[in-house]
Design a protein around this motif. Structure first.
Motif, PDB file in Angstrom:
ATOM      1  N   LEU A   3       0.829  -1.207   0.000  1.00 28.07           N
ATOM      2  CA  LEU A   3       0.000   0.000   0.000  1.00 28.07           C
ATOM      3  C   LEU A   3       0.865   1.260   0.000  1.00 28.07           C
ATOM      4  N   PHE A   4       1.968   1.210   0.742  1.00 32.39           N
ATOM      5  CA  PHE A   4       2.877   2.356   0.777  1.00 32.39           C
ATOM      6  C   PHE A   4       3.556   2.530  -0.582  1.00 32.39           C
ATOM      7  N   ARG A   5       3.954   1.408  -1.213  1.00 31.17           N
ATOM      8  CA  ARG A   5       4.564   1.483  -2.548  1.00 31.17           C
ATOM      9  C   ARG A   5       3.552   1.986  -3.576  1.00 31.17           C
ATOM     10  N   SER A  25       0.321   0.103  -9.086  1.00 29.64           N
ATOM     11  CA  SER A  25       0.882  -1.138  -8.547  1.00 29.64           C
ATOM     12  C   SER A  25       2.296  -1.350  -9.087  1.00 29.64           C
ATOM     13  N   ASP A  26       3.041  -2.247  -8.441  1.00 32.20           N
ATOM     14  CA  ASP A  26       4.380  -2.591  -8.932  1.00 32.20           C
ATOM     15  C   ASP A  26       4.313  -3.086 -10.371  1.00 32.20           C
ATOM     16  N   GLU A  58      10.990  -1.862 -16.004  1.00 28.46           N
ATOM     17  CA  GLU A  58      11.721  -2.562 -14.944  1.00 28.46           C
ATOM     18  C   GLU A  58      10.986  -2.386 -13.624  1.00 28.46           C
ATOM     19  N   TRP A  59      11.358  -3.226 -12.661  1.00 25.95           N
ATOM     20  CA  TRP A  59      10.755  -3.104 -11.335  1.00 25.95           C
ATOM     21  C   TRP A  59      11.271  -1.841 -10.671  1.00 25.95           C
TER      22      TRP A  59
END
Length: 199
Positions: A146-148, A156-157, A166-167
């Motif tokens: 949630l913080f990310r 979302s990631d 990329e991540w």
């Protein structure tokens, strides 16, 4: 959620404990809670005055956990553990914190606050078991995702990766800031004295 649990989340027990002993973590959670509710006004939250986004109920009736780390929780965050039931807390149900090398008794009515994503933990089994004892657990926490999600501009990631190829890069600064939110007793005392003198 059951109305009595909602009431408990609103009572001073929760804000008082976390806000008193972990004020910087409390503020970090409240900040996310306010921003998340503003971004998603129709979101179903636990309770209005509760900054945690997740909860789990283990109504056993002989609830104990196996050895684990809550890897999805905020690693520099907290998990509240409420223990209740009819069991001999001197002989079973203890909370084991492996890295800290601690074994804690947790009688009926205990509220434990641990960094569950940073410490390996488990419970000792109930001694009598087999329907002779009852132990229940209610936990509250917030997922690190949630913080990310907020920090990535409400993405979302997975979407971040699709847009950027990329991540997201892991930033050591985030870890250092998270660790700095845990105060020593001397730091906590100094902060409280500073607040009192400013009144």
């Amino acid at each position: 959620m059951h109305p009595s649990l909602v009431k408990f989340c609103k009572l001073n027990a929760l804000p008082g404990l976390v806000k008193n002993w972990f004020p910087k973590i409390w503020c970090h959670y409240v900040e996310l809670h306010q921003e998340m509710c503003k971004e998603n006004p129709d979101m179903d939250i636990i309770a209005q005055h509760c900054p945690f986004f997740g909860m789990s109920q283990n109504f056993g009736p002989e609830a104990v956990s196996v050895c684990h780390v809550d890897t999805k929780n905020l690693v520099s965050g907290l998990c509240l553990i409420f223990v209740f039931g009819l069991f001999d807390f001197k002989k079973g149900g203890h909370l084991v914190l492996h890295e800290a090398e601690l074994i804690l008794e947790a009688p009926h009515g205990s509220i434990l606050i641990i960094p569950s994503a940073a410490l390996t933990h488990e419970n000792i089994a109930l001694l009598l078991g087999a329907g002779k004892e009852e132990r229940y657990v209610f936990t509250m926490y917030s997922a690190g995702g949630l913080f990310r999600y907020r920090d990535h501009g409400w993405k979302s990631d997975k979407i971040w990766k699709e847009e950027n190829g990329e991540w997201p890069e892991l930033d050591e600064k985030i870890w250092r800031e998270g660790c700095a939110r845990f105060l020593t007793l001397n730091q906590l005392k100094a902060e409280k004295l500073a607040k009192q003198t400013s009144l």
